[in-house]
Write a protein that holds these residues in place. Structure first.
Motif, PDB file in Angstrom:
ATOM      1  N   ARG A  11      40.130 -80.577 -53.059  1.00 32.34           N
ATOM      2  CA  ARG A  11      40.050 -80.800 -51.616  1.00 32.34           C
ATOM      3  C   ARG A  11      41.160 -81.698 -51.094  1.00 32.34           C
ATOM      4  O   ARG A  11      41.325 -81.842 -49.888  1.00 32.34           O
ATOM      5  CB  ARG A  11      38.683 -81.398 -51.232  1.00 32.34           C
ATOM      6  CG  ARG A  11      37.522 -80.457 -51.507  1.00 32.34           C
ATOM      7  CD  ARG A  11      37.654 -79.207 -50.664  1.00 32.34           C
ATOM      8  NE  ARG A  11      36.597 -78.254 -50.908  1.00 32.34           N
ATOM      9  CZ  ARG A  11      36.722 -77.173 -51.662  1.00 32.34           C
ATOM     10  NH1 ARG A  11      37.853 -76.895 -52.272  1.00 32.34           N
ATOM     11  NH2 ARG A  11      35.713 -76.351 -51.823  1.00 32.34           N
ATOM     12  N   LYS A  12      41.920 -82.283 -51.997  1.00 32.36           N
ATOM     13  CA  LYS A  12      43.068 -83.110 -51.599  1.00 32.36           C
ATOM     14  C   LYS A  12      44.172 -82.844 -52.618  1.00 32.36           C
ATOM     15  O   LYS A  12      43.932 -82.880 -53.820  1.00 32.36           O
ATOM     16  CB  LYS A  12      42.704 -84.594 -51.596  1.00 32.36           C
ATOM     17  CG  LYS A  12      43.875 -85.494 -51.233  1.00 32.36           C
ATOM     18  CD  LYS A  12      43.433 -86.959 -51.205  1.00 32.36           C
ATOM     19  CE  LYS A  12      44.570 -87.838 -50.780  1.00 32.36           C
ATOM     20  NZ  LYS A  12      45.146 -88.569 -51.889  1.00 32.36           N
ATOM     21  N   ILE A  13      45.357 -82.563 -52.101  1.00 30.99           N
ATOM     22  CA  ILE A  13      46.491 -82.295 -52.972  1.00 30.99           C
ATOM     23  C   ILE A  13      47.575 -83.316 -52.671  1.00 30.99           C
ATOM     24  O   ILE A  13      48.055 -83.409 -51.531  1.00 30.99           O
ATOM     25  CB  ILE A  13      47.031 -80.859 -52.769  1.00 30.99           C
ATOM     26  CG1 ILE A  13      45.935 -79.846 -53.133  1.00 30.99           C
ATOM     27  CG2 ILE A  13      48.299 -80.640 -53.588  1.00 30.99           C
ATOM     28  CD1 ILE A  13      46.277 -78.419 -52.802  1.00 30.99           C
ATOM     29  N   ASN A  14      47.935 -84.099 -53.671  1.00 31.41           N
ATOM     30  CA  ASN A  14      49.025 -85.061 -53.516  1.00 31.41           C
ATOM     31  C   ASN A  14      50.332 -84.328 -53.790  1.00 31.41           C
ATOM     32  O   ASN A  14      50.603 -83.924 -54.903  1.00 31.41           O
ATOM     33  CB  ASN A  14      48.840 -86.244 -54.467  1.00 31.41           C
ATOM     34  CG  ASN A  14      47.642 -87.079 -54.066  1.00 31.41           C
ATOM     35  OD1 ASN A  14      47.221 -87.067 -52.927  1.00 31.41           O
ATOM     36  ND2 ASN A  14      47.096 -87.803 -55.005  1.00 31.41           N
ATOM     37  N   TYR A  15      51.096 -84.163 -52.741  1.00 34.61           N
ATOM     38  CA  TYR A  15      52.299 -83.354 -52.770  1.00 34.61           C
ATOM     39  C   TYR A  15      53.457 -84.246 -52.333  1.00 34.61           C
ATOM     40  O   TYR A  15      53.480 -84.722 -51.199  1.00 34.61           O
ATOM     41  CB  TYR A  15      52.135 -82.181 -51.795  1.00 34.61           C
ATOM     42  CG  TYR A  15      53.327 -81.264 -51.733  1.00 34.61           C
ATOM     43  CD1 TYR A  15      53.417 -80.164 -52.571  1.00 34.61           C
ATOM     44  CD2 TYR A  15      54.358 -81.496 -50.838  1.00 34.61           C
ATOM     45  CE1 TYR A  15      54.515 -79.310 -52.516  1.00 34.61           C
ATOM     46  CE2 TYR A  15      55.452 -80.655 -50.780  1.00 34.61           C
ATOM     47  CZ  TYR A  15      55.525 -79.570 -51.622  1.00 34.61           C
ATOM     48  OH  TYR A  15      56.614 -78.744 -51.573  1.00 34.61           O
ATOM     49  N   TYR A  16      54.419 -84.491 -53.215  1.00 38.21           N
ATOM     50  CA  TYR A  16      55.567 -85.311 -52.836  1.00 38.21           C
ATOM     51  C   TYR A  16      56.875 -84.832 -53.454  1.00 38.21           C
ATOM     52  O   TYR A  16      57.881 -84.710 -52.764  1.00 38.21           O
ATOM     53  CB  TYR A  16      55.346 -86.782 -53.220  1.00 38.21           C
ATOM     54  CG  TYR A  16      56.596 -87.603 -53.006  1.00 38.21           C
ATOM     55  CD1 TYR A  16      56.974 -87.993 -51.727  1.00 38.21           C
ATOM     56  CD2 TYR A  16      57.422 -87.949 -54.071  1.00 38.21           C
ATOM     57  CE1 TYR A  16      58.138 -88.700 -51.505  1.00 38.21           C
ATOM     58  CE2 TYR A  16      58.590 -88.661 -53.862  1.00 38.21           C
ATOM     59  CZ  TYR A  16      58.946 -89.034 -52.579  1.00 38.21           C
ATOM     60  OH  TYR A  16      60.096 -89.732 -52.367  1.00 38.21           O
ATOM     61  N   THR A  17      56.893 -84.578 -54.736  1.00 39.12           N
ATOM     62  CA  THR A  17      58.143 -84.348 -55.464  1.00 39.12           C
ATOM     63  C   THR A  17      59.001 -83.266 -54.827  1.00 39.12           C
ATOM     64  O   THR A  17      60.189 -83.485 -54.558  1.00 39.12           O
ATOM     65  CB  THR A  17      57.848 -84.000 -56.933  1.00 39.12           C
ATOM     66  OG1 THR A  17      57.166 -85.097 -57.532  1.00 39.12           O
ATOM     67  CG2 THR A  17      59.123 -83.726 -57.701  1.00 39.12           C
ATOM     68  N   TYR A  18      58.442 -82.113 -54.565  1.00 36.97           N
ATOM     69  CA  TYR A  18      59.248 -81.014 -54.045  1.00 36.97           C
ATOM     70  C   TYR A  18      59.633 -81.255 -52.590  1.00 36.97           C
ATOM     71  O   TYR A  18      60.668 -80.795 -52.121  1.00 36.97           O
ATOM     72  CB  TYR A  18      58.543 -79.679 -54.252  1.00 36.97           C
ATOM     73  CG  TYR A  18      58.691 -79.212 -55.689  1.00 36.97           C
ATOM     74  CD1 TYR A  18      59.340 -78.031 -55.993  1.00 36.97           C
ATOM     75  CD2 TYR A  18      58.229 -79.970 -56.759  1.00 36.97           C
ATOM     76  CE1 TYR A  18      59.504 -77.616 -57.315  1.00 36.97           C
ATOM     77  CE2 TYR A  18      58.389 -79.583 -58.062  1.00 36.97           C
ATOM     78  CZ  TYR A  18      59.025 -78.406 -58.344  1.00 36.97           C
ATOM     79  OH  TYR A  18      59.192 -78.007 -59.647  1.00 36.97           O
ATOM     80  N   GLN A  19      58.834 -82.013 -51.873  1.00 34.15           N
ATOM     81  CA  GLN A  19      59.201 -82.410 -50.519  1.00 34.15           C
ATOM     82  C   GLN A  19      60.393 -83.364 -50.581  1.00 34.15           C
ATOM     83  O   GLN A  19      61.346 -83.227 -49.803  1.00 34.15           O
ATOM     84  CB  GLN A  19      58.016 -83.079 -49.822  1.00 34.15           C
ATOM     85  CG  GLN A  19      58.343 -83.573 -48.434  1.00 34.15           C
ATOM     86  CD  GLN A  19      57.217 -84.369 -47.821  1.00 34.15           C
ATOM     87  OE1 GLN A  19      56.223 -84.690 -48.457  1.00 34.15           O
ATOM     88  NE2 GLN A  19      57.363 -84.709 -46.560  1.00 34.15           N
ATOM     89  N   ALA A  20      60.369 -84.303 -51.506  1.00 34.00           N
ATOM     90  CA  ALA A  20      61.488 -85.236 -51.664  1.00 34.00           C
ATOM     91  C   ALA A  20      62.754 -84.500 -52.102  1.00 34.00           C
ATOM     92  O   ALA A  20      63.862 -84.811 -51.639  1.00 34.00           O
ATOM     93  CB  ALA A  20      61.126 -86.324 -52.680  1.00 34.00           C
ATOM     94  N   LEU A  21      62.602 -83.511 -52.990  1.00 36.27           N
ATOM     95  CA  LEU A  21      63.764 -82.712 -53.400  1.00 36.27           C
ATOM     96  C   LEU A  21      64.338 -81.936 -52.217  1.00 36.27           C
ATOM     97  O   LEU A  21      65.561 -81.794 -52.092  1.00 36.27           O
ATOM     98  CB  LEU A  21      63.367 -81.752 -54.526  1.00 36.27           C
ATOM     99  CG  LEU A  21      63.114 -82.395 -55.887  1.00 36.27           C
ATOM    100  CD1 LEU A  21      62.541 -81.373 -56.862  1.00 36.27           C
ATOM    101  CD2 LEU A  21      64.388 -83.013 -56.441  1.00 36.27           C
ATOM    102  N   ALA A  22      63.457 -81.427 -51.346  1.00 39.27           N
ATOM    103  CA  ALA A  22      63.940 -80.723 -50.151  1.00 39.27           C
ATOM    104  C   ALA A  22      64.749 -81.674 -49.280  1.00 39.27           C
ATOM    105  O   ALA A  22      65.805 -81.295 -48.746  1.00 39.27           O
ATOM    106  CB  ALA A  22      62.753 -80.143 -49.365  1.00 39.27           C
TER     107      ALA A  22
END
Length: 163
Positions: A108-119
């Motif tokens: 119900r919660k997804i911690n999403y950062y790495t690929y956003q930072a790479l973008a």
């Protein structure tokens, strides 16, 4: 349960805040092996947490190989904890199908950062290439933010969120 999570849960009660926990379950870069559901159930009952991060094969950072996800862990833990919201750490870089399957089984919660930072990094790289004579810092920051925003918009579309 030997951690202090239950103390945090009691402290937050007057403030109507949520408490999530790792419960010492994000242990390695491999999918957790074994029946974790009983431990998760006991941990949730002992602490009263509102959400639980579990290991089922995701990792923080960039994947060096396709992850081996064990969706049955999500299903069993969600069942054992009475439908408690489950958290995915290391949520970047999965396939659209993997995201949808994880949500289907209880994430119900997804911690999403790495690929956003790479973008964001790619956005800066592209801006530097476009202006080889020089780039102001604020232009680099804006290029990073625009690229990160586009990445997040793509992820939101996977989950049915727009804007």
């Amino acid at each position: 349960v030997t951690d202090h999570t239950g103390s945090f849960v009691k402290y937050r009660e007057p403030y109507d805040e949520l408490v999530g926990a790792y419960a010492n379950v994000v242990r390695s870069r491999e999918a957790f092996v074994g029946d974790f559901a009983a431990f998760a159930q006991a941990y949730v009952q002992a602490t009263g947490v509102d959400a639980l991060a579990i290991a089922f094969g995701t990792v923080h950072g960039v994947y060096k190989a396709k992850p081996k996800l064990n969706f049955d862990i999500i299903r069993r833990v969600r069942e054992a904890t009475g439908g408690l919201p489950l958290v995915m750490h290391g949520g970047s870089g999965l396939s659209e199908e993997d995201y949808r399957t994880a949500v289907k089984y209880g994430i119900r919660k997804i911690n999403y950062y790495t690929y956003q930072a790479l973008a964001g990094g790619r956005g800066i790289y592209n801006a530097v290439a476009e202006y080889p004579q020089g780039l102001y810092f604020h232009d680099a920051a804006m290029a990073a933010m625009a690229a990160m925003k586009a990445d997040v918009e793509g992820i939101l579309r996977i989950f049915g969120g727009e804007g």
